[in-house]
Motif scaffolding. Structure first.
Motif, short mmCIF file in Angstrom:
data_model
loop_
_atom_site.label_atom_id
_atom_site.label_comp_id
_atom_site.label_asym_id
_atom_site.label_seq_id
_atom_site.Cartn_x
_atom_site.Cartn_y
_atom_site.Cartn_z
N GLY A 131 0.81 -1.22 0.00
CA GLY A 131 0.00 0.00 0.00
C GLY A 131 0.84 1.26 0.00
N GLY A 132 1.95 1.23 0.72
CA GLY A 132 2.83 2.39 0.78
C GLY A 132 3.49 2.68 -0.55
N SER A 133 3.80 1.64 -1.32
CA SER A 133 4.47 1.86 -2.59
C SER A 133 3.54 2.52 -3.61
N SER A 134 2.25 2.24 -3.56
CA SER A 134 1.35 2.89 -4.51
C SER A 134 1.17 4.36 -4.16
N ARG A 135 1.19 4.69 -2.86
CA ARG A 135 1.12 6.11 -2.48
C ARG A 135 2.40 6.83 -2.88
N GLY A 136 3.53 6.17 -2.74
CA GLY A 136 4.80 6.74 -3.17
C GLY A 136 4.83 6.96 -4.67
N ALA A 191 2.19 7.41 -6.58
CA ALA A 191 1.26 8.50 -6.91
C ALA A 191 1.89 9.86 -6.60
N SER A 192 2.59 9.97 -5.48
CA SER A 192 3.20 11.26 -5.15
C SER A 192 4.35 11.58 -6.10
N CYS A 193 5.10 10.57 -6.50
CA CYS A 193 6.18 10.77 -7.47
C CYS A 193 5.61 11.20 -8.82
N ARG A 194 4.53 10.56 -9.22
CA ARG A 194 3.90 10.92 -10.49
C ARG A 194 3.37 12.35 -10.44
N THR A 195 2.78 12.75 -9.33
CA THR A 195 2.27 14.11 -9.17
C THR A 195 3.41 15.12 -9.27
N LEU A 196 4.53 14.83 -8.62
CA LEU A 196 5.68 15.73 -8.68
C LEU A 196 6.22 15.87 -10.10
N ILE A 197 6.28 14.78 -10.83
CA ILE A 197 6.76 14.82 -12.21
C ILE A 197 5.82 15.63 -13.09
#
Length: 87
Positions: A4-9, A11-17
Protein backbone atom coordinates in the motif's frame (compact mmCIF):
# COMPACT_ATOMS: atom_id res chain seq x y z
CA UNK A 1 -2.04 -4.20 3.50
CA UNK A 2 1.27 -5.09 1.81
CA UNK A 3 2.36 -2.81 -1.00
CA UNK A 4 0.00 0.00 0.00
CA UNK A 5 2.83 2.39 0.78
CA UNK A 6 4.47 1.86 -2.59
CA UNK A 7 1.35 2.89 -4.51
CA UNK A 8 1.12 6.11 -2.48
CA UNK A 9 4.80 6.74 -3.17
CA UNK A 10 4.21 6.08 -6.84
CA UNK A 11 1.26 8.50 -6.91
CA UNK A 12 3.20 11.26 -5.15
CA UNK A 13 6.18 10.77 -7.47
CA UNK A 14 3.90 10.92 -10.49
CA UNK A 15 2.27 14.11 -9.17
CA UNK A 16 5.68 15.73 -8.68
CA UNK A 17 6.76 14.82 -12.21
CA UNK A 18 3.55 16.18 -13.74
CA UNK A 19 3.92 19.44 -11.83
CA UNK A 20 7.54 19.80 -12.93
CA UNK A 21 6.60 19.24 -16.57
CA UNK A 22 3.72 21.72 -16.39
CA UNK A 23 5.73 24.57 -14.82
CA UNK A 24 8.95 25.25 -16.67
CA UNK A 25 11.42 27.60 -15.02
CA UNK A 26 11.86 31.00 -16.67
CA UNK A 27 15.43 30.21 -17.75
CA UNK A 28 14.25 27.16 -19.71
CA UNK A 29 11.63 29.23 -21.53
CA UNK A 30 14.30 31.83 -22.35
CA UNK A 31 16.72 29.20 -23.66
CA UNK A 32 14.00 27.61 -25.81
CA UNK A 33 13.26 31.00 -27.41
CA UNK A 34 16.98 31.56 -27.96
CA UNK A 35 17.47 28.15 -29.56
CA UNK A 36 14.57 28.74 -31.98
CA UNK A 37 16.40 31.78 -33.37
CA UNK A 38 19.99 30.57 -33.06
CA UNK A 39 19.74 27.34 -35.06
CA UNK A 40 18.14 28.80 -38.21
CA UNK A 41 20.65 31.65 -38.05
CA UNK A 42 23.50 29.12 -37.95
CA UNK A 43 22.13 27.22 -40.95
CA UNK A 44 21.59 30.39 -42.97
CA UNK A 45 25.10 31.61 -42.12
CA UNK A 46 26.54 28.25 -43.21
CA UNK A 47 24.63 28.35 -46.49
CA UNK A 48 25.73 31.95 -47.17
CA UNK A 49 29.36 31.08 -46.43
CA UNK A 50 29.18 28.11 -48.81
CA UNK A 51 27.60 30.30 -51.50
CA UNK A 52 30.14 33.09 -50.97
CA UNK A 53 33.29 30.95 -50.74
CA UNK A 54 32.27 27.92 -52.80
CA UNK A 55 34.03 25.70 -50.25
CA UNK A 56 31.74 23.22 -48.50
CA UNK A 57 34.42 22.30 -45.94
CA UNK A 58 34.66 25.93 -44.82
CA UNK A 59 30.87 26.04 -44.33
CA UNK A 60 30.86 22.76 -42.38
CA UNK A 61 33.72 24.01 -40.19
CA UNK A 62 31.78 27.19 -39.47
CA UNK A 63 28.72 25.13 -38.49
CA UNK A 64 30.79 22.92 -36.20
CA UNK A 65 32.16 25.97 -34.41
CA UNK A 66 28.83 27.82 -34.43
CA UNK A 67 26.49 25.06 -33.27
CA UNK A 68 27.74 23.40 -30.05
CA UNK A 69 25.62 25.76 -27.96
CA UNK A 70 22.43 24.66 -29.69
CA UNK A 71 23.42 21.02 -29.50
CA UNK A 72 23.94 21.34 -25.74
CA UNK A 73 20.56 23.06 -25.35
CA UNK A 74 18.77 20.40 -27.37
CA UNK A 75 20.62 17.34 -26.08
CA UNK A 76 19.04 17.47 -22.62
CA UNK A 77 15.66 16.71 -24.14
CA UNK A 78 17.03 14.03 -26.42
CA UNK A 79 19.21 12.17 -23.94
CA UNK A 80 16.77 11.79 -21.04
CA UNK A 81 14.30 8.91 -21.19
CA UNK A 82 10.66 9.93 -21.00
CA UNK A 83 9.55 10.53 -17.44
CA UNK A 84 5.89 9.81 -18.11
CA UNK A 85 4.53 6.89 -16.18
CA UNK A 86 1.77 4.61 -17.42
CA UNK A 87 -1.62 5.19 -15.80
Amino acid sequence: MPGGGSSRGYASCRTLIEEAQAHKPPIERLLNRYAKIYMPTALIAGALLWWWSGDIMRAITMLIVFCPCVIVLASRRLSLPPLEMPP
